[in-house]
Design a protein around this motif. Structure first.
Motif, PDB file in Angstrom:
ATOM      1  N   VAL A   1       0.850  -1.191   0.000  1.00  0.00           N
ATOM      2  CA  VAL A   1       0.000   0.000   0.000  1.00  0.00           C
ATOM      3  C   VAL A   1       0.885   1.239   0.000  1.00  0.00           C
ATOM      4  O   VAL A   1       1.886   1.313   0.728  1.00  0.00           O
ATOM      5  N   THR A   2       0.545   2.209  -0.837  1.00  0.00           N
ATOM      6  CA  THR A   2       1.275   3.474  -0.878  1.00  0.00           C
ATOM      7  C   THR A   2       0.344   4.618  -0.505  1.00  0.00           C
ATOM      8  O   THR A   2      -0.870   4.532  -0.667  1.00  0.00           O
ATOM      9  N   ASP A   3       0.931   5.687  -0.009  1.00  0.00           N
ATOM     10  CA  ASP A   3       0.144   6.858   0.370  1.00  0.00           C
ATOM     11  C   ASP A   3       1.080   8.045   0.462  1.00  0.00           C
ATOM     12  O   ASP A   3       2.313   7.893   0.495  1.00  0.00           O
ATOM     13  N   SER A   4       0.500   9.227   0.528  1.00  0.00           N
ATOM     14  CA  SER A   4       1.288  10.423   0.769  1.00  0.00           C
ATOM     15  C   SER A   4       1.830  10.392   2.195  1.00  0.00           C
ATOM     16  O   SER A   4       1.124   9.988   3.131  1.00  0.00           O
ATOM     17  N   ALA A   5       3.066  10.832   2.368  1.00  0.00           N
ATOM     18  CA  ALA A   5       3.637  10.912   3.713  1.00  0.00           C
ATOM     19  C   ALA A   5       2.756  11.764   4.626  1.00  0.00           C
ATOM     20  O   ALA A   5       2.659  11.490   5.833  1.00  0.00           O
TER      21      ALA A   5
END
Length: 233
Positions: A117-121
């Motif tokens: 899963v990726t997301d904005s910091a």
């Protein structure tokens, strides 16, 4: 718009609430069952500490966890420690995460979390706030969905509604706050099946979306074939 600095303040307040509540326990209380199947309160506390360290890994460009088996083994290893050790670990790991978040950084960058899963910091502080608030509820020690801050409840409803969107096993669902259905509206689920409209308080909607509390048993079904069953998170 995500305000990571404000979320970090809310995260610290939530962490302090949890630690203050647990500080009144004795060692026997950590061995009592939590509201999560198969986990004691000690497991929940151990998970919170290891999750904070895992997010330090994320911010420093390392894998969040080396693998699923190690994650589970670390929680099991740490679950049975005395209360003072547990609380010190939760507090110190939270401080390590706070220290990393105070360093100059590009908060708009994309980071990788668990399971690809990726997301904005900038969204990670809110994700950690979710961990602390919902697992405080899971401790089963007098802090319930109705006690969650209103801002948190509304944002987490939006977050989970987005998470369940597009899932083919979930029918199209419209969520409305207020049992008369006149409050804010969210939509979730897929495109197949009979559309459902659910109405209830924010905590009731959150309970259904997160599989907690009465899991939506008190929601009003304004239209459709009844309360849909959600897969595990």
């Amino acid at each position: 718009m995500i305000d990571h600095e404000r979320d970090l303040v809310s995260l610290r307040e939530a962490t302090d609430r949890l630690l203050d509540a647990a500080s009144s326990w004795d060692n026997a209380a950590t061995a009592e069952p939590s509201r999560l199947p198969g986990w004691t309160r000690g497991h929940v506390l151990a998970h919170l500490a290891r999750n904070a360290d895992a997010l330090v890994n994320v911010f420093e460009g390392r894998p969040m966890y080396s693998d699923a088996a190690t994650r589970e083994a670390d929680i099991e290893r740490d679950a049975y420690r005395p209360l003072d050790v547990q609380l010190a670990d939760v507090r110190e790991s939270a401080e390590r995460l706070r220290a990393v978040c105070e360093k100059p950084a590009d908060w708009g960058r994309t980071v990788e979390l668990r399971n690809g899963v990726t997301d904005s910091a900038s969204r990670v502080p809110f994700r950690r706030w979710v961990e602390v608030e919902l697992h405080h509820v899971d401790l089963g020690a007098g802090y319930d969905l109705d006690d969650l801050p209103e801002e948190f409840v509304l944002r987490e409803i939006e977050f989970l509604a987005e998470r369940w969107s597009g899932r083919p096993e979930v029918p199209p669902v419209t969520l409305r706050t207020g049992h008369d259905g006149t409050g804010p509206i969210w939509r979730t689920g897929g495109t197949e099946g009979t559309p459902v409209v659910l109405a209830g308080t924010g905590p009731e909607l959150l309970g259904w979306l997160s599989g907690r509390g009465d899991k939506g048993a008190h929601l009003a079904v304004l239209s459709g074939d009844g309360l849909p069953e959600l897969p595990p998170l």
